[in-house]
Scaffold this motif. Structure first.
Motif, short mmCIF file in Angstrom:
data_model
loop_
_atom_site.label_atom_id
_atom_site.label_comp_id
_atom_site.label_asym_id
_atom_site.label_seq_id
_atom_site.Cartn_x
_atom_site.Cartn_y
_atom_site.Cartn_z
N UNK A 51 48.96 59.91 45.59
CA UNK A 51 47.63 59.73 46.18
C UNK A 51 46.84 61.02 46.28
N UNK A 52 47.51 62.15 46.14
CA UNK A 52 46.84 63.45 46.25
C UNK A 52 46.00 63.73 45.01
N UNK A 53 44.90 64.45 45.21
CA UNK A 53 44.03 64.83 44.11
C UNK A 53 43.92 66.34 44.06
N UNK A 84 50.60 45.39 58.40
CA UNK A 84 50.02 44.29 57.65
C UNK A 84 49.04 44.70 56.58
N UNK A 85 48.43 45.88 56.74
CA UNK A 85 47.43 46.28 55.74
C UNK A 85 47.78 47.58 55.02
N UNK A 86 49.00 48.06 55.16
CA UNK A 86 49.36 49.33 54.52
C UNK A 86 49.23 49.25 52.99
N UNK A 87 49.59 48.10 52.40
CA UNK A 87 49.49 47.97 50.95
C UNK A 87 48.04 48.01 50.50
N UNK A 88 47.17 47.33 51.25
CA UNK A 88 45.75 47.30 50.90
C UNK A 88 45.14 48.69 51.01
N UNK A 89 45.49 49.42 52.07
CA UNK A 89 44.95 50.76 52.26
C UNK A 89 45.41 51.67 51.13
N UNK A 90 46.65 51.55 50.73
CA UNK A 90 47.15 52.39 49.65
C UNK A 90 46.37 52.14 48.35
N UNK A 91 46.08 50.88 48.07
CA UNK A 91 45.31 50.56 46.88
C UNK A 91 43.90 51.14 46.96
N UNK A 92 43.31 51.11 48.15
CA UNK A 92 41.97 51.68 48.32
C UNK A 92 42.00 53.19 48.13
N UNK A 93 43.08 53.83 48.58
CA UNK A 93 43.19 55.27 48.41
C UNK A 93 43.39 55.64 46.95
N UNK A 151 26.25 56.37 44.65
CA UNK A 151 26.41 55.10 45.36
C UNK A 151 27.76 54.46 45.11
N UNK A 152 28.27 54.58 43.88
CA UNK A 152 29.58 54.00 43.57
C UNK A 152 30.67 54.64 44.43
N UNK A 153 30.58 55.95 44.58
CA UNK A 153 31.55 56.64 45.42
C UNK A 153 31.45 56.22 46.87
N UNK A 154 30.22 56.05 47.34
CA UNK A 154 30.03 55.59 48.71
C UNK A 154 30.64 54.23 48.95
N UNK A 155 30.51 53.34 47.99
CA UNK A 155 31.08 52.00 48.13
C UNK A 155 32.61 52.05 48.18
N UNK A 156 33.19 52.89 47.32
CA UNK A 156 34.66 53.01 47.29
C UNK A 156 35.17 53.57 48.62
N UNK A 157 34.48 54.58 49.14
CA UNK A 157 34.89 55.17 50.40
C UNK A 157 34.74 54.19 51.55
N UNK A 211 36.79 50.58 55.76
CA UNK A 211 36.69 49.25 56.34
C UNK A 211 38.05 48.58 56.50
N UNK A 212 39.09 49.14 55.89
CA UNK A 212 40.43 48.56 55.97
C UNK A 212 41.35 49.33 56.93
#
Length: 255
Positions: free
Chosen positions: A131-133, A158-167, A222-228, A233-234
């Motif tokens: 996950x590091x950049x 319950x949401x650790x998998x979702x957060x990881x995907x978002x990261x 804007x695309x970056x803002x949406x991803x962040x 939000x999760x």
């Protein structure tokens, strides 16, 4: 009530390995973190005692030990040492200093430090290279960049998998845009308060960080803002702290 012995043992567990391990850590290195929450009015005395301790370490050239240090804007001092496994925490590596400077002298030193804080914590965090950049390779202490922003992203089971995907999506966005804001991600481990990802961003100083952030926001658009926003939000909750690396309070033995 904390005792002199407890303080000695705590710092023993901190000083486990050579600081050479810090610059280019393994992909998923684990770290022992000792955290002192110092009283606001005792910070100067606390730092003086810590530097005195480091002076004794250097005088006697204590081998097989080393740590890096950071302090945060909320008066926390974090001492970070790499570990291979939990059994490393039992190694009595501080015994050498006790023998060379004297048990009573070392006990008196820690007793002075003991007055400077009421709360101390010990826990483990784990570097998450996936996950590091940091395109040039993982480096905890890039030269000339002692300023830090620490972002704590709290999650639930319950949401650790979702957060990881978002990261992962955030990292992909940074990489695709060629972002110059590099960061390292750590996962919470044994002894932490809650489950979180900690994102560490290095810069020269606060002004440099602000300029980097502004340029990065414009780059991602804007695309970056949406991803962040999708990531935020999760989350269960979010915390941000400013910090400084303290090479004057770190220790590395001489060869």
């Amino acid at each position: 009530m904390k005792t002199k012995l407890r303080n000695v043992l705590t710092f023993t567990m901190l000083a486990l390995f050579s600081s050479a391990l810090f610059a280019q850590g393994s992909a998923n290195q684990s770290y022992w973190v000792h955290e002192d929450v110092v009283k606001p009015g005792m910070m100067a005395e606390y730092e003086a005692v810590c530097k005195e301790l480091i002076g004794h370490m250097k005088t006697h050239n204590i081998q097989g030990t080393g740590w890096i240090t950071t302090n945060t804007s909320d008066n926390r001092y974090l001492y970070v040492s790499p570990i291979e496994n939990m059994s490393d925490l039992d190694k009595p590596v501080f015994a050498e200093l006790s023998e060379k400077m004297g048990k009573e002298a070392m006990g008196a030193l820690f007793a002075r430090m003991d007055k400077c804080y009421d709360t101390e914590q010990d826990y483990i965090i784990n570097l998450d290279a996936e996950l590091s950049y940091q395109p040039g390779g993982i480096n905890q202490t890039p030269e000339g960049q002692n300023f830090r922003k620490f972002h704590y992203l709290y999650v639930t089971p319950g949401n650790r998998a979702a957060v990881r995907e978002k990261m992962k999506a955030v990292k992909d966005m940074f990489a695709s845009k060629g972002s110059k804001v590099y960061y390292r991600v750590y996962r919470s481990g044994f002894g932490t308060r809650g489950e979180f990802y900690m994102v560490a961003v290095a810069a020269k100083d606060a002004v440099d960080h602000a300029q980097m952030s502004a340029a990065n926001q414009a780059l991602l658009g804007e695309d970056g803002g949406k991803v962040m926003w999708d990531l935020m939000n999760n989350l269960l909750s979010y915390e941000e702290y400013t910090g400084m690396m303290r090479p004057d309070m770190a220790y590395s033995p001489s060869n």
